[in-house]
Enzyme design. Structure first.
Site, PDB file in Angstrom:
ATOM      1  N   ASP A  40       0.791  -1.223   0.000  1.00 20.16           N
ATOM      2  CA  ASP A  40       0.000   0.000   0.000  1.00 20.16           C
ATOM      3  C   ASP A  40       0.827   1.278   0.000  1.00 20.16           C
ATOM      4  O   ASP A  40       0.323   2.344   0.378  1.00 20.16           O
ATOM      5  CB  ASP A  40      -0.941   0.006   1.209  1.00 20.16           C
ATOM      6  CG  ASP A  40      -2.163  -0.867   0.982  1.00 20.16           C
ATOM      7  OD1 ASP A  40      -2.718  -0.813  -0.132  1.00 20.16           O
ATOM      8  OD2 ASP A  40      -2.548  -1.603   1.900  1.00 20.16           O
ATOM      9  N   ASP A  82      -7.717  -3.689  -4.586  1.00 20.97           N
ATOM     10  CA  ASP A  82      -7.214  -2.399  -4.100  1.00 20.97           C
ATOM     11  C   ASP A  82      -5.825  -2.085  -4.650  1.00 20.97           C
ATOM     12  O   ASP A  82      -5.445  -0.917  -4.778  1.00 20.97           O
ATOM     13  CB  ASP A  82      -7.118  -2.374  -2.576  1.00 20.97           C
ATOM     14  CG  ASP A  82      -8.275  -3.053  -1.860  1.00 20.97           C
ATOM     15  OD1 ASP A  82      -8.789  -4.056  -2.368  1.00 20.97           O
ATOM     16  OD2 ASP A  82      -8.627  -2.601  -0.752  1.00 20.97           O
TER      17      ASP A  82
END
Length: 397
Positions: free
Chosen positions: A117, A176
């Site tokens: 991320d 994601d």
């Protein structure tokens, strides 16, 4: 949980008709001006509620406390990123100073190889900082972050691994992860290692091939054999069921493929984004106000939660997709985005000054299946709402 759900639903039903009176006919320039001026004041409240060494995640109304995380948490870049969007509009020196303070505690994550991320964490924060301030030190941090992210790439499977292997997962990749490709692509296009963009392209291609159903809805998690590229299973970890369409996951994919078209001009990414957008906008369970339920296939619809964060991400993505689409599609996407923005700006979804811990939006859903962050503000919901306001002003006013 049932009492909380009924309270939330009653509030949304009572206020659903207020959109017309509040923001339906307001000029978008005036609306955007009001939202940024409000955000300037509200985020000063949030900053005062926040210890100096952590980042905000959400707000607990029961305890009247902001829920925080350390900088290694995937949401850590959204607060400084939001501050930079606010500063860009208001030129408020106090907001800028707070943004810089938060970058100072975040910088160490440039060397974090334990997360996929880093795009969220380091590009939403330092990327906006460099765009506005042009400090070469920020660019160095962005480049270091891309180098760290690239270590999670598996050439045989042509994907970036999301979570680490565990008893549950062999080589999990989540939808994601499309969002983190912006970091890699930007660095390659700004004098960085060209292999980063190649990694982003390979990951996007694998996602098109494996993550999507024939109707262009996406699974949340694919589990890979990273040595062969074989897909071992396809599941919806945060969605209602394995074959349902988790709303935020659809928004991540829409945003990610639109962004990949920006960087590559590869038409397959534009086509994919258009297909995803049409799936979302044509779904019979998409509300007229353009804020999705937490899952498009949740059996309790309409008696279940909306996800303001999914609406904000979708709104921002549609504004960019409208830039690349033909005239008819562009109008459709722009209209849908504007409706979502107006809804989020209404009292139904937007906080009052000083309330909600200092967050902008209400009614986000993190992980309903684990009763985690349900019907609460979410820091990424605020970020993409501000980004949508910024994009609308820059591109359509």
């Amino acid at each position: 949980m049932k009492v909380k759900l009924m309270t939330a639903l009653c509030f949304l039903l009572i206020n659903s008709g207020m959109l017309n009176a509040q923001v339906k006919d307001q000029k978008m320039g005036e609306l955007i001006d009001q939202q940024f001026k409000f955000a300037d004041q509200q985020y000063k409240v949030l900053a005062k509620n926040l210890p100096a060494d952590v980042m905000p995640k959400t707000y607990n109304a029961t305890t009247d406390k902001v829920v925080t995380s350390n900088t290694a948490w995937w949401c850590s870049g959204f607060f400084p990123g939001s501050l930079f969007y606010i500063y860009e509009y208001t030129q408020d020196a106090e907001i800028l100073a707070e943004a810089k303070r938060r970058l100072t505690i975040l910088e160490k994550e440039k060397n974090n190889k334990g997360t996929h991320d880093l795009g969220f964490m380091m590009y939403c924060s330092f990327g906006n900082a460099y765009r506005l301030l042009h400090d070469p030190a920020y660019k160095d941090i962005i480049e270091a972050s891309a180098a760290s992210l690239s270590t999670r790439y598996h050439p045989a499977a042509k994907v970036i691994q999301s979570w680490n292997s565990s008893d549950r997962w062999v080589g999990p990749v989540i939808i994601d992860n499309m969002m983190n490709l912006e970091l890699l692509s930007w660095v390659s296009d700004h004098d960085g290692d060209k292999k980063y963009k190649e990694i982003a392209v390979n990951h996007a291609n694998s996602t098109i091939k494996n993550h999507y159903r024939p109707d262009y809805s996406a699974y949340h998690v694919l589990d890979y054999n990273m040595e062969t590229g074989e897909v071992l299973k396809k599941v919806n970890w945060q969605g209602y069921a394995d074959e349902s369409a988790w709303s935020r996951g659809q928004a991540w994919g829409l945003y990610g493929f639109t962004m990949m078209y920006r960087f590559t001009k590869d038409k397959q990414y534009l086509d994919q984004a258009i297909h995803i957008a049409n799936f979302m906008l044509n779904d019979p369970n998409m509300p007229a106000d353009m804020i999705p339920y937490w899952d498009y296939d949740a059996p309790e619809i309409p008696n279940t939660y909306r996800d303001a964060s999914a609406g904000a991400i979708m709104a921002s993505a549609l504004l960019e997709l409208a830039q690349y689409s033909n005239k008819a599609e562009s109008k459709k996407y722009l209209d849908a985005s504007e409706k979502a923005i107006r809804t989020l700006a209404s009292d139904t979804y937007r906080s009052k000054l000083g309330e909600n811990g200092g967050f902008l939006l209400k009614h986000g859903v993190g992980f309903l299946g684990q009763n985690s962050e349900v019907d609460v503000p979410l820091t990424y919901g605020d970020y993409y709402f501000l980004e949508a306001l910024h994009r609308y002003k820059e591109w359509y006013l």
